[in-house]
Design a protein around this motif. Structure first.
Motif, PDB file in Angstrom:
ATOM      1  N   PHE A 109      -6.788  14.411   1.380  1.00 11.89           N
ATOM      2  CA  PHE A 109      -5.865  13.691   1.711  1.00 11.89           C
ATOM      3  C   PHE A 109      -5.769  12.484   0.626  1.00 11.89           C
ATOM      4  O   PHE A 109      -4.881  11.386   0.110  1.00 11.89           O
ATOM      5  CB  PHE A 109      -5.507  12.681   2.651  1.00 11.89           C
ATOM      6  CG  PHE A 109      -5.228  13.510   4.095  1.00 11.89           C
ATOM      7  CD1 PHE A 109      -4.061  14.491   3.839  1.00 11.89           C
ATOM      8  CD2 PHE A 109      -6.392  13.736   4.837  1.00 11.89           C
ATOM      9  CE1 PHE A 109      -4.005  15.153   5.606  1.00 11.89           C
ATOM     10  CE2 PHE A 109      -6.044  14.334   6.057  1.00 11.89           C
ATOM     11  CZ  PHE A 109      -4.581  15.640   5.741  1.00 11.89           C
ATOM     12  N   MET A 112      -3.107  11.145  -1.798  1.00 12.84           N
ATOM     13  CA  MET A 112      -1.459  11.222  -1.977  1.00 12.84           C
ATOM     14  C   MET A 112      -0.749   9.184  -1.530  1.00 12.84           C
ATOM     15  O   MET A 112      -1.626   8.417  -1.261  1.00 12.84           O
ATOM     16  CB  MET A 112      -1.343  12.061   0.010  1.00 12.84           C
ATOM     17  CG  MET A 112      -0.614  11.916   0.586  1.00 12.84           C
ATOM     18  SD  MET A 112      -0.692  12.806   2.157  1.00 12.84           S
ATOM     19  CE  MET A 112      -0.611  14.382   1.808  1.00 12.84           C
ATOM     20  N   PHE A 117       1.707  10.338   3.301  1.00 14.55           N
ATOM     21  CA  PHE A 117       1.037  10.101   4.496  1.00 14.55           C
ATOM     22  C   PHE A 117       1.426   9.609   6.100  1.00 14.55           C
ATOM     23  O   PHE A 117       1.220   9.879   7.286  1.00 14.55           O
ATOM     24  CB  PHE A 117      -0.319   9.032   4.271  1.00 14.55           C
ATOM     25  CG  PHE A 117      -1.509   9.666   5.127  1.00 14.55           C
ATOM     26  CD1 PHE A 117      -2.165  10.532   5.551  1.00 14.55           C
ATOM     27  CD2 PHE A 117      -1.915   8.521   5.813  1.00 14.55           C
ATOM     28  CE1 PHE A 117      -3.430  10.681   6.419  1.00 14.55           C
ATOM     29  CE2 PHE A 117      -2.684   8.523   6.429  1.00 14.55           C
ATOM     30  CZ  PHE A 117      -3.448   9.797   7.053  1.00 14.55           C
ATOM     31  N   ARG A 186      -1.647   4.303  -3.168  1.00 17.46           N
ATOM     32  CA  ARG A 186      -1.666   5.735  -2.734  1.00 17.46           C
ATOM     33  C   ARG A 186      -3.295   5.975  -2.201  1.00 17.46           C
ATOM     34  O   ARG A 186      -3.994   4.526  -1.461  1.00 17.46           O
ATOM     35  CB  ARG A 186      -2.152   6.763  -3.821  1.00 17.46           C
ATOM     36  CG  ARG A 186      -1.148   7.281  -4.547  1.00 17.46           C
ATOM     37  CD  ARG A 186      -1.546   7.634  -5.858  1.00 17.46           C
ATOM     38  NE  ARG A 186       0.441   7.655  -6.534  1.00 17.46           N
ATOM     39  CZ  ARG A 186       0.837   9.202  -6.617  1.00 17.46           C
ATOM     40  NH1 ARG A 186       0.443   9.961  -5.141  1.00 17.46           N
ATOM     41  NH2 ARG A 186       1.920   9.182  -7.046  1.00 17.46           N
TER      42      ARG A 186
END
Length: 242
Positions: A109, A112, A117, A186
């Motif tokens: 992740f 992302m 998310f 992010r």
């Protein structure tokens, strides 16, 4: 068990407060009877119910299920093959739980966007509601209906996907879970908090309730990561909802 609304005594020695008198039959004289005795008190005792999430309230590990949900079966297998040496070492106690978890999370992740998310977390809870143990959810519903208590989910899993599983109930609950780090919108792949496992679960509860005498703690867990929390509680239940 003591219930909310009762009070804990500061000490067992009573103190004298006001004098007591009885009026004579002719109503002309007061007969001294003595002094009233009372006990000094601190503050109301609150009932707190602490629930582990993975394995206790769920049937499966939510991190594993979340990775499979977001990445698909092929990428899921690729990830766990990549980190299989660390995972095996972790299982036999040779590699820190928090370190391999962070590595896997970063691989899956990191980078992302926060919005994407969060969307995945909501969709995950909606589509995987069946992983929740009905008896555990019913216990929480009952406690919320009775009121006058705190319900806390204490979990090493990330709060972003844990909270949505409780729907409208979540607004009346507290969550002591892992927090993700976000920079410029992010995910960095790192965590803002320590892995909420073992002693850290007790540390989080102590941070939320610094005066232990003010609470009566009931805890629910299912693994070695919950042992310290169960020992810390007034009442601890191991694998209660199976």
């Amino acid at each position: 068990m003591r219930k909310s609304g009762l009070y804990e005594k500061k000490e067992d020695v009573p103190i004298l407060t006001h004098p007591l008198f009885l009026c004579s039959k002719d109503k002309k004289n007061l007969i001294f009877l003595g002094f009233a005795l009372t006990y000094p008190y601190l503050c109301p005792v609150m009932d707190v119910y602490a629930f582990d999430f993975d394995g206790t309230l769920t049937r499966h590990d939510s991190l594993v299920e979340f990775i499979r949900f977001v990445k698909g079966e092929k990428e899921f297998l690729k990830c766990f093959l990549r980190y299989s040496p660390q995972l095996v070492a972790m299982k036999i106690g040779l590699y820190p739980n928090w370190k391999v978890k962070r590595q896997v999370f970063n691989y899956c992740f990191g980078g992302m966007t926060e919005a994407v998310f969060e969307a995945y977390c909501t969709q995950f809870a909606q589509s995987k509601a069946a992983i929740m143990r009905p008896a555990g959810l019913e216990k929480i519903r009952t406690l919320l209906k009775e009121g006058n208590c705190d319900i806390v989910v204490v979990s090493a899993s990330v709060e972003n996907w844990v909270r949505p599983f409780f729907g409208e109930m979540a607004s009346s609950m507290k969550f002591l879970c892992t927090q993700v780090e976000v920079k410029e919108g992010r995910l960095t792949g790192r965590f803002l908090t320590k892995n909420c496992f073992g002693k850290e679960k007790v540390a989080r509860l102590r941070s939320l309730y610094p005066n232990r005498k003010e609470i009566v703690l009931t805890a629910y867990g299912d693994s070695r990561g919950d042992k310290e929390m169960l020992d810390y509680a007034n009442e601890g239940y191991y694998k209660p909802f199976r």
